[in-house]
Design a protein around this motif. Structure first.
Motif, mmCIF file in Angstrom:
data_model
loop_
_atom_site.group_PDB
_atom_site.id
_atom_site.type_symbol
_atom_site.label_atom_id
_atom_site.label_comp_id
_atom_site.label_asym_id
_atom_site.label_seq_id
_atom_site.Cartn_x
_atom_site.Cartn_y
_atom_site.Cartn_z
ATOM 1 N N CYS A 1 -11.225 -15.079 -21.352
ATOM 2 C CA CYS A 1 -10.280 -15.736 -20.447
ATOM 3 C C CYS A 1 -10.867 -15.905 -19.054
ATOM 4 C CB CYS A 1 -8.964 -14.974 -20.359
ATOM 5 S SG CYS A 1 -8.823 -13.506 -21.340
ATOM 6 N N GLY B 1 -15.873 -12.222 -19.615
ATOM 7 C CA GLY B 1 -14.802 -11.574 -20.352
ATOM 8 C C GLY B 1 -15.243 -10.979 -21.669
ATOM 9 N N TYR B 2 -14.260 -10.811 -22.559
ATOM 10 C CA TYR B 2 -14.557 -10.124 -23.816
ATOM 11 C C TYR B 2 -15.554 -10.916 -24.643
ATOM 12 C CZ TYR B 2 -11.359 -13.511 -25.879
ATOM 13 O OH TYR B 2 -10.780 -14.674 -26.269
ATOM 14 N N GLY C 1 -14.896 -9.068 -15.405
ATOM 15 C CA GLY C 1 -13.690 -8.539 -16.016
ATOM 16 C C GLY C 1 -13.883 -7.201 -16.698
ATOM 17 N N SER C 2 -12.774 -6.521 -16.882
ATOM 18 C CA SER C 2 -12.866 -5.177 -17.448
ATOM 19 C C SER C 2 -13.311 -5.216 -18.901
ATOM 20 C CB SER C 2 -11.529 -4.456 -17.312
ATOM 21 O OG SER C 2 -10.491 -5.323 -17.639
ATOM 22 N N CYS C 3 -13.108 -6.335 -19.585
ATOM 23 C CA CYS C 3 -13.508 -6.390 -20.985
ATOM 24 C C CYS C 3 -15.007 -6.205 -21.155
ATOM 25 C CB CYS C 3 -13.104 -7.726 -21.582
ATOM 26 S SG CYS C 3 -11.376 -7.799 -21.968
ATOM 27 N N MET D 1 -8.606 -4.517 -22.382
ATOM 28 C CA MET D 1 -7.478 -4.461 -23.310
ATOM 29 C C MET D 1 -7.904 -4.745 -24.742
ATOM 30 S SD MET D 1 -5.521 -7.775 -22.013
ATOM 31 C CE MET D 1 -4.751 -8.611 -23.353
ATOM 32 N N TYR D 2 -9.179 -5.042 -24.943
ATOM 33 C CA TYR D 2 -9.665 -5.221 -26.316
ATOM 34 C C TYR D 2 -10.404 -3.974 -26.794
ATOM 35 C CZ TYR D 2 -8.507 -10.095 -25.815
ATOM 36 O OH TYR D 2 -7.825 -11.265 -25.630
ATOM 37 N N GLY E 1 -11.834 -6.630 -12.494
ATOM 38 C CA GLY E 1 -10.598 -7.387 -12.378
ATOM 39 C C GLY E 1 -10.248 -7.921 -13.738
ATOM 40 N N CYS E 2 -8.990 -8.292 -13.886
ATOM 41 C CA CYS E 2 -8.593 -8.837 -15.171
ATOM 42 C C CYS E 2 -7.638 -9.968 -14.886
ATOM 43 C CB CYS E 2 -7.911 -7.781 -16.032
ATOM 44 S SG CYS E 2 -7.279 -8.376 -17.588
ATOM 45 N N MET E 3 -8.108 -11.129 -14.581
ATOM 46 C CA MET E 3 -9.499 -11.523 -14.385
ATOM 47 C C MET E 3 -9.827 -11.577 -12.912
ATOM 48 S SD MET E 3 -8.372 -15.391 -15.244
ATOM 49 C CE MET E 3 -7.930 -14.976 -16.876
HETATM 50 S S1 SF4 Z 1 -10.860 -8.688 -18.493
HETATM 51 FE FE1 SF4 Z 1 -8.810 -9.564 -18.726
HETATM 52 S S2 SF4 Z 1 -9.094 -11.719 -18.169
HETATM 53 FE FE2 SF4 Z 1 -11.106 -10.897 -18.602
HETATM 54 S S3 SF4 Z 1 -11.499 -11.345 -20.746
HETATM 55 FE FE3 SF4 Z 1 -10.619 -9.306 -20.645
HETATM 56 S S4 SF4 Z 1 -8.450 -9.597 -20.955
HETATM 57 FE FE4 SF4 Z 1 -9.309 -11.602 -20.410
#
Ligand code: SF4
Lengths: 303, 210
Positions: free
Chosen positions: B52, B88-89, B115-117, B123-124, B146-148
């Motif tokens: 994302c 991202g993820y 992002g944290s992914c 969150m994954y 950050g997310c995102m």
């Molecule tokens: S960190 Fe948040 S915005 Fe980025 S890929 Fe993961 S879920 Fe999506």
């Protein structure tokens, strides 16, 4: 000795003018799009960065020789275009060459490009080259017709003689032969790979087209020669239509105003498709060119 | 409150990898710094829109935030890119393509993970088909959390990377070269039989000379 220093000075001047002009172009472009844009030196930094990168690709010898051929063609072109009028300096080897030779040198670039890209085997590169050669078909004819018009008008192929014939503002070919100027200007924009005729290297359609496989030093070399070639072509048009220049500041001024003209045209027109480009070239500049030939050769008020 | 500043277990692998680079930092000479200064002004970005976070790359590159004023512009192909942005993820399928893109880039090359992914799974975290820590598979030079992360955060991350390049510090691609066995083993663990072809890192078989 004089020749060596002179050649080096020409190469240096064309490089410096090249990256500053392109830097200006990018900033101009940015301001039109309401953003700040990069600094004037950005193209220099980009070029240096590419020259300082590694090159770990191997696609056979032709892949390496291609950029060398293109760069050699660009440097030779720079050396055969007289930068100044009535001066010992910045002449290169221009008294040994003429307009016909320059026409031949202009084709070296696309040829080297096709050789290198063909050996890389990348389909996007081949697509880019195909587009480029198709476009070349469209732009060469009016371009050469325009040059022929100028040669006809002055009955000489020597760039020096054409420059010498344009003493004052009223004698500039820009005013005495405006048809030839327009006939040359449009293919000139295309040969600089500027919009609206930039379908060859479209970044998202064919992934930079002919340059898709180049990265690192070879791409740096291609950028360098592109900037030098642009300046050589600008100076050639200044020589032919704006009476040349007596010293370097005047040269920069004239070349820059020409660059500003082409840049403004290319900023406001969106990209044409390949076949639209060829169509356009074979209708507008070529039609004008034919009219121009008729006017110069057969009509009583012609030369 | 339990607060740990030290790593534990497998978390220490990263520090072990970076230890060898630590000593080189001291000896960046004048030429290194000059070259770094030139390089830092021009970053061509290969924005690999994996997750994302990719949506924030567009405002960054276009008129609103205008990354071009820092010399950051998009590159059409991996060959011409300096920075690979993983936004991202990363699904396993994408990881394979990302590795291949990364290995096609010419050195020096850098990786920015958004992002944290990409940092710890985000969150994954317990997903069956995404990787958790990007740094186990590719050498990351700069994380932007950050997310995102918003474009401002991206600009700050890019600026930090530029500072790092400007100091002439050795970066991730050296780590990748020196610890290629470790990276390849990690990649093989998640990709199994589906490893990308090895001609994009053939210097590995040439004993690191190519
Ligand atoms: S960190 Fe948040 S915005 Fe980025 S890929 Fe993961 S879920 Fe999506």
């Amino acid at each position: 000795m004089h020749a060596i220093v002179d050649s080096l000075a020409m190469i240096g001047i064309s490089y410096v003018m090249g990256f500053l002009f392109y830097g200006f172009y990018r900033q101009f472009n940015a301001r039109v799009q309401r953003r700040w844009g990069p600094s004037l030196w950005q193209n220099f930094f980009d070029n240096m960065k590419f020259l300082l990168k590694t090159e770990t690709l191997t696609h056979g010898p032709m892949f390496f020789l291609g950029p060398m051929i293109i760069a050699a063609g660009a440097i030779t072109t720079v050396l055969f275009v007289p930068f100044l009028k009535d001066s010992d300096w910045l002449q290169g080897f221009s008294e040994h060459g003429n307009l016909i030779l320059i026409i031949y040198l202009l084709v070296v670039g696309p040829l080297g490009n096709a050789l290198a890209v063909g050996s890389s085997g990348n389909p996007f590169g081949v697509m880019g080259v195909t587009r480029g050669l198709t476009r070349l078909m469209g732009l060469e004819v009016p371009f050469f017709l325009g040059l022929a018009l100028v040669m006809l008008q002055h009955e000489t192929t020597s760039v020096h003689a054409i420059m010498a014939a344009q003493d004052g503002l009223a004698q500039w070919n820009l005013f005495t032969n405006p048809i030839a100027f327009i006939v040359i200007l449009l293919p000139f924009i295309a040969s600089q790979n500027a919009s609206p005729f930039d379908v060859v290297g479209a970044p998202v359609e064919v992934y930079a087209g002919p340059r898709v496989e180049f990265g690192g030093r070879l791409l740096g070399l291609l950028m360098t020669q592109n900037m030098m070639m642009t300046v050589a072509k600008l100076v050639l048009v200044v020589d032919l239509f704006m009476g040349g220049a007596g010293n370097v500041p005047i040269l920069i001024l004239k070349a820059f105003s020409l660059f500003l003209l082409t840049a403004s045209i290319s900023l406001v027109f969106p990209r044409l498709k390949t076949e639209q480009t060829v169509d356009f070239f074979w209708k507008v500049p070529l039609g004008l060119g034919v009219l121009g030939v008729i006017a110069t050769v057969w009509l009583p008020w012609g030369a | 409150m339990y607060h740990k500043s030290e790593c534990e277990g497998f978390q220490c692998e990263q520090r072990m990898l970076e230890e060898s680079l630590g000593q080189e930092n001291a000896q960046t000479g004048l030429v290194d710094r000059l070259v770094g200064w030139l390089r830092q002004r021009s970053l061509f970005v290969l924005a690999y829109g994996t997750g994302c976070g990719a949506i924030e790359m567009r405002p960054l590159m276009t008129s609103r935030f205008d990354a071009e004023r820092f010399g950051i512009i998009g590159a059409p192909t991996p060959r011409q890119a300096d920075v690979l942005v993983i936004s991202g993820y990363l699904a396993l399928k994408t990881l394979k393509r990302v590795i291949r893109s990364y290995e096609q880039m010419q050195e020096p090359k850098y990786v920015i993970a958004l992002g944290s992914c990409a940092i710890n799974g985000g969150m994954y975290w317990d997903s069956y088909n995404t990787i958790k820590q990007l740094d186990h598979y590719l050498p990351v030079d700069m994380y932007i959390n950050g997310c995102m992360p918003r474009p401002e955060a991206l600009i700050e991350g890019f600026a930090a990377l530029q500072k790092k390049i400007g100091r002439g510090e050795p970066s991730g691609f050296k780590r990748y070269r020196e610890n290629i066995d470790w990276y390849k083993a990690n990649q093989r663990r998640v990709l199994g039989e589906n490893m990308p072809p090895d001609y994009t890192y053939d210097w590995y078989h040439a004993g690191g000379v190519a």
